[in-house]
Design a protein around this motif. Structure first.
Motif, PDB file in Angstrom:
ATOM      1  N   ALA A 166       0.725  -1.408  -0.077  1.00 14.65           N
ATOM      2  CA  ALA A 166       0.090   0.072  -0.129  1.00 14.65           C
ATOM      3  C   ALA A 166       0.861   1.327   0.048  1.00 14.65           C
ATOM      4  O   ALA A 166       0.552   2.268  -0.652  1.00 14.65           O
ATOM      5  N   THR A 179       3.734   4.604  -3.910  1.00 15.21           N
ATOM      6  CA  THR A 179       4.008   5.759  -4.080  1.00 15.21           C
ATOM      7  C   THR A 179       5.431   6.186  -3.715  1.00 15.21           C
ATOM      8  O   THR A 179       5.918   7.395  -3.241  1.00 15.21           O
ATOM      9  N   ALA A 230      -1.620   6.616   9.393  1.00 14.27           N
ATOM     10  CA  ALA A 230      -2.350   6.953   8.119  1.00 14.27           C
ATOM     11  C   ALA A 230      -2.260   5.935   7.041  1.00 14.27           C
ATOM     12  O   ALA A 230      -3.386   5.732   6.547  1.00 14.27           O
ATOM     13  N   ASN A 231      -1.250   5.242   7.047  1.00 15.36           N
ATOM     14  CA  ASN A 231      -1.151   4.030   5.964  1.00 15.36           C
ATOM     15  C   ASN A 231      -1.976   2.702   6.231  1.00 15.36           C
ATOM     16  O   ASN A 231      -2.795   2.395   5.485  1.00 15.36           O
ATOM     17  N   LYS A 261      -4.676   3.044   8.425  1.00 13.92           N
ATOM     18  CA  LYS A 261      -6.091   3.615   8.271  1.00 13.92           C
ATOM     19  C   LYS A 261      -6.494   3.383   6.736  1.00 13.92           C
ATOM     20  O   LYS A 261      -7.636   2.917   6.573  1.00 13.92           O
ATOM     21  N   ALA A 262      -5.943   4.030   5.923  1.00 10.54           N
ATOM     22  CA  ALA A 262      -6.336   4.118   4.558  1.00 10.54           C
ATOM     23  C   ALA A 262      -6.145   2.388   3.980  1.00 10.54           C
ATOM     24  O   ALA A 262      -7.277   2.292   3.256  1.00 10.54           O
ATOM     25  N   TYR A 263      -5.413   1.699   4.456  1.00 13.83           N
ATOM     26  CA  TYR A 263      -5.554   0.305   3.790  1.00 13.83           C
ATOM     27  C   TYR A 263      -6.412  -0.488   4.497  1.00 13.83           C
ATOM     28  O   TYR A 263      -7.260  -1.019   3.629  1.00 13.83           O
ATOM     29  N   LYS A 314      -9.396   1.035   5.151  1.00 11.65           N
ATOM     30  CA  LYS A 314     -10.519   1.361   4.626  1.00 11.65           C
ATOM     31  C   LYS A 314     -10.955   0.330   3.270  1.00 11.65           C
ATOM     32  O   LYS A 314     -11.913   0.288   3.013  1.00 11.65           O
ATOM     33  N   ARG A 315      -9.632   0.595   2.510  1.00 13.83           N
ATOM     34  CA  ARG A 315      -9.732   0.064   1.196  1.00 13.83           C
ATOM     35  C   ARG A 315      -9.970  -1.520   1.292  1.00 13.83           C
ATOM     36  O   ARG A 315     -11.050  -2.162   0.530  1.00 13.83           O
ATOM     37  N   ASP A 354     -13.802  -2.042   2.430  1.00 13.19           N
ATOM     38  CA  ASP A 354     -14.691  -1.986   1.291  1.00 13.19           C
ATOM     39  C   ASP A 354     -14.779  -3.072   0.276  1.00 13.19           C
ATOM     40  O   ASP A 354     -15.658  -3.516  -0.027  1.00 13.19           O
TER      41      ASP A 354
END
Length: 471
Positions: free
Chosen positions: A101, A105, A128-129, A131-133, A135-136, A139
């Motif tokens: 993840a 970048t 932050a990483n 949390k974003a992971y 959520k993805r 979903d």
């Protein structure tokens, strides 16, 4: 063709080979030239055939075979060329998922060991990483749950959900995965009664089929029942099992997911309606011994014990060991999932389950580790008092009613779900709390079981063969 420098190890952590299956490739594990040519040479020459041939990088592959294929070398240094590979070799699937993840970048060179360490700490494991992971991933999991094709899809889903739940607690990220539990509840209400029709050679489907499965696949075995152990709990406990080769699958507990019902079904090979005492555990040992006799074992070959110090005589070939630690933690839990994470982590670090398993393996037993049910977080609706309920259990998630006049009133007042009596004694009506609810003190946040959630019903089924590679 995939040339893997550590094929079994890396695929065991990532299961990357399954991605090829999902895209229509036939998976071929290359052993030698002759075996490959006999079975696959024609397919290799056939236009439109999709083969993913898996080989170790040191294996000899003839030129005429190689020239028909595109070769990829699978190794951590190839996957992450800007990082120090030694710092990645022991990372698990969750770690590698987080790395992927963040890595997409990354445009800097961190091949120096200290630079990779800093990158992992500051970027990969940043809140932050994570949390974003999460959520993805959640979903995507909801999308999968909405497209379930077969019962076994829930096993994979339960494992993925558990990984997300563990990671959310570990990194202090607020993640509500109850939507998956609700989707499973809808599935179970409609389809749970049909699961007994399914037969899988690789694993039992329902806990009531576990004894038959073990009797067929092992001449001498121990079943270790970790009372109340969920997929979430096994994710943590399994960190202590790195030195042991095991095969992980899952199995459906019985509904309602109470100890008296589901554990007796597990040890007896019966459905709840066939149990001598479905609401009490006093007949549990008797049920197990009778089942073992029906599998062909004599009384001197059957053992039933409790606790990590369980010992069996030299003639025992079919043994059961009951471990109550996890369930005790569940019912005493005041800190929800965070408390379970901390308590189970201590249990894993103590390695009591591992040491007991190794002891039985050394004695020549195949060891099966499973659970009678899992556990799930709930909020108390208020304690149910003076209702004339026929059967009460420690779970506080279900009611069994007989000739009860105001069933509809209970359903309306507490938002209960009426269960369709699959495999259960028909003289009762069964009401189960909705997802996230329990009959605990109003507003109390608890861990419990007895209901129809994925957390409670899908439990680990671990197979460990007493073979030489396991010592």
């Amino acid at each position: 063709m995939l040339l893997d420098r550590g094929l079994k190890h890396l695929n065991g952590r990532t299961n990357y080979i399954s991605a090829f299956s999902a895209h229509g490739f036939e998976i071929v594990r290359y052993t030698d030239d002759l075996a490959f040519r006999i079975e696959y040479e024609e397919k290799l020459k056939t236009p439109g055939e999709k083969l993913a041939i898996i080989a170790n990088s040191g294996q000899y592959i003839p030129y005429d075979v190689r020239r028909r294929l595109t070769a990829y070398k699978v190794a951590l240094e190839n996957l992450f060329p800007k990082l120090h590979p030694e710092l990645l070799k022991d990372k698990g699937k969750a770690d590698l998922d987080l790395l992927c993840a963040a890595y997409r970048t990354n445009f800097d060179d961190f091949r120096q060991k200290r630079d990779t360490e800093m990158y992992l700490r500051m970027k990969v494991y940043s809140r932050a990483n994570v949390k974003a992971y999460l959520k993805r991933s959640f979903d995507a999991l909801v999308d999968k749950a909405g497209n379930i094709k077969k019962y076994s899809d829930w096993f994979a889903l339960a494992e993925e959900k558990a990984q997300l739940d563990v990671m959310a607690v570990q990194y202090d990220v607020d993640l509500d995965t109850q939507a998956i539990n609700r989707m499973f509840q809808e599935y179970a209400l409609a389809h749970f009664g049909k699961l007994s029709q399914n037969i899988d050679k690789s694993s039992p489907v329902l806990v009531s089929k576990a004894m038959d499965y073990m009797g067929v696949h092992s001449e001498k075995f121990i079943i270790v029942v970790m009372d109340g152990m969920s997929e979430f709990d096994w994710k943590i406990i399994s960190t202590a099992f790195k030195e042991v080769a095991y095969e992980k699958s899952s199995v459906f507990a019985m509904i309602p997911s109470t100890t008296s019902v589901s554990r007796q079904c597990l040890l007896s090979g019966k459905y709840p309606s066939q149990l001598l005492e479905p609401w009490k555990q006093s007949k549990e040992k008797t049920e197990f011994v009778d089942c073992a006799r029906n599998l062909g074992y004599t009384d001197s070959q059957i053992g039933y014990e409790r606790g990590y110090d369980a010992q069996f005589g030299p003639f025992v070939r079919c043994g059961a060991v009951i471990i109550n630690d996890v369930d005790d933690m569940v019912h005493a839990q005041t800190q929800g999932r965070l408390g379970m994470f901390n308590d189970i982590t201590v249990l894993a670090n103590q390695k009591k389950l591992l040491e007991m398993t190794k002891h039985f393996m050394a004695a020549g037993y195949d060891v099966y580790i499973t659970a009678d049910h899992g556990n799930t977080p709930c909020t108390g609706l208020g304690k149910l008092m003076g209702t004339g309920v026929e059967v009460e259990t420690k779970s506080r998630r279900m009611l069994a009613l007989k000739d009860f006049a105001d069933k509809a009133g209970l359903i309306e007042k507490h938002g209960l779900v009426e269960y369709p009596k699959y495999y259960l004694p028909k003289e009762y009506d069964y009401l189960i709390c909705d997802v996230g609810d329990s009959f605990d003190a109003k507003g109390d946040e608890v861990m419990t079981h007895g209901g129809i959630t994925l957390d409670e019903v899908v439990v680990p089924f671990i197979k460990i063969k007493a073979v030489q590679k396991n010592g």
